[in-house]
Design an enzyme around this catalytic site. Sequence first.
Site, mmCIF file in Angstrom:
data_model
loop_
_atom_site.group_PDB
_atom_site.id
_atom_site.type_symbol
_atom_site.label_atom_id
_atom_site.label_comp_id
_atom_site.label_asym_id
_atom_site.label_seq_id
_atom_site.Cartn_x
_atom_site.Cartn_y
_atom_site.Cartn_z
ATOM 1 C CB SER A 38 10.324 9.209 -4.721
ATOM 2 O OG SER A 38 10.180 8.151 -3.802
ATOM 3 C CE LYS A 39 3.240 8.194 -7.326
ATOM 4 N NZ LYS A 39 2.650 7.383 -8.359
ATOM 5 N NE ARG A 40 11.341 4.315 -3.627
ATOM 6 C CZ ARG A 40 11.229 4.443 -4.943
ATOM 7 N NH1 ARG A 40 10.277 3.811 -5.570
ATOM 8 N NH2 ARG A 40 12.077 5.178 -5.629
ATOM 9 C CG HIS A 95 2.757 9.007 1.790
ATOM 10 N ND1 HIS A 95 2.090 8.295 0.833
ATOM 11 C CD2 HIS A 95 4.003 8.504 1.843
ATOM 12 C CE1 HIS A 95 2.905 7.383 0.329
ATOM 13 N NE2 HIS A 95 4.079 7.496 0.927
#
Length: 493
Positions: free
Chosen positions: A259-261, A266
């Site tokens: 997930s983006k978290r 990133h």
Amino acid sequence: MAEDVRVRFCPSPTGNPHVGMLRTALFNWAFARHCGGTFVFRIEDTDAERDSEQSYQALLTALRWAGLDWDEGPEVGGPYGPYRQSERMEIYRDVADRLLAGGQAYRCYCSTAELDQRREQAKAEHRAPGYDGHCRQLTEVQQADYQAEGRVPVLRMRMPDGELRWHDLVRGELSFDAAHVPDYVIVRGNGDPLYTLVNPVDDALMRITHVLRGEDLLSSTPRQLVMYDALAEIGVGDGTTPAFGHLPYVMGEGNRKLSKRDPESHLAMYRDHGYLPEGLVNYLALLGWSIGGDREFFSLAEMAEAFELDRVNPNPARFDLKKCRAINGDWIRALAPADLATRMVPFLQRDGALPEQPTDRQRALVIAATPLVQERIETLDQATGMLGFLLVSDADLAMDPQDREKLLVGSAEVLTAAIDALQTLTEWTTTAIEAALRASLIDGLGLKPRQAFGAVRVAITGRRVSPPLFESMELLGRESSLTRLQSARQLAE
Ligand code: GLU
Ligand code: ZN
């Protein structure tokens, strides 16, 4: 036929670019290059609240960093531009009007409260909770009455009944019962067109032939198939529907979707830590595709050469940071030393080991030392830890307090013997240094190599982990080596 392949990468510029996006871009790019087709880059920035210029710039930078060049898109242009949806609002308005006029779409006046209330009721009665078609057949008079009440309509697509099927390029035959796909909103009350409209409209107008995208978008495909038929009816595009292929999920830790978290999602993290674009892209290629056999190390060009969709695996792919690092390490070892040296310089500068304008001697030192670290680092940001000691002045050599305590205290005798042996050397070469130290410390003092050279290593490099010691001393030079051994001896006493 193959030359006509047109694929697109069409992210929304929200937040930070992440690895899932780059994987999608990479597969599309590789497919286009493999087929001699066209790779279109489109920016889906119709949500002014969430989109940002910074995120847009970061997307361009990320693709360029990764080496994925686009044939049409931002800053490149092309025959179907503009390629930022925020600059195409007139087109969507016109298509929406035509869908309304053609009856493929209709105005829905239901308020949110009414929709909520009917949804709850449907659930209570065990009926499907989606939109119930309330406004499908409103007469002119009914519509006028709603308008008079001050209601602002949204635009909905009229979904057909029956089976919606397609042959997914990755997952094979798929079908959805259209009864489970309610009439969906394509234009908001305030006139803003939604993803449900603009994405297929642009795919049609830009003559996209293959849609390769993440499995998270699978549920929007049945709706989009209906939209393509509608667009064909009103003459938008050339009337064909692209082929769809849904790329497998990328899983993170603990069998959850990455997930983006998750920090490792990133892209910026990879650049900051000194992953090579070649390494990251090579690793991402393995997330759902295989070049054949057990082969895991290959370049972008080799991927493009070999990329066939039938080797895309529908099963979820697991993201494994350790493996990603290992492949990056393979890429570091594969670089020509001069190339690696050039790529390490910005990291050495960032960490303060090299000044903005390195001297010729500093540059030469980095180049000479590169072969010593090439086998020992997996990411470029490890260069400073390995090479910093060579570039810093003797007075500024930083020493890890723990290493200093552990290895220097009580080592006065060892260091004295090392200094005595080295002082008399006539030539300062790796071989001569090694022979002298072995003779005096191992043979002379009867020490084990680890005891003997541990203290010398910390004295010279400030750390217990360093490039090979004797080579390092040769590069550092006689004068600095002796100065450092002498200061260490003072600490040791
Ligand atoms: N803008 C959409 C997204 O970023 C594109 C989805 C698609 O590829 O169709 O999710
Ligand atoms: Zn309605």
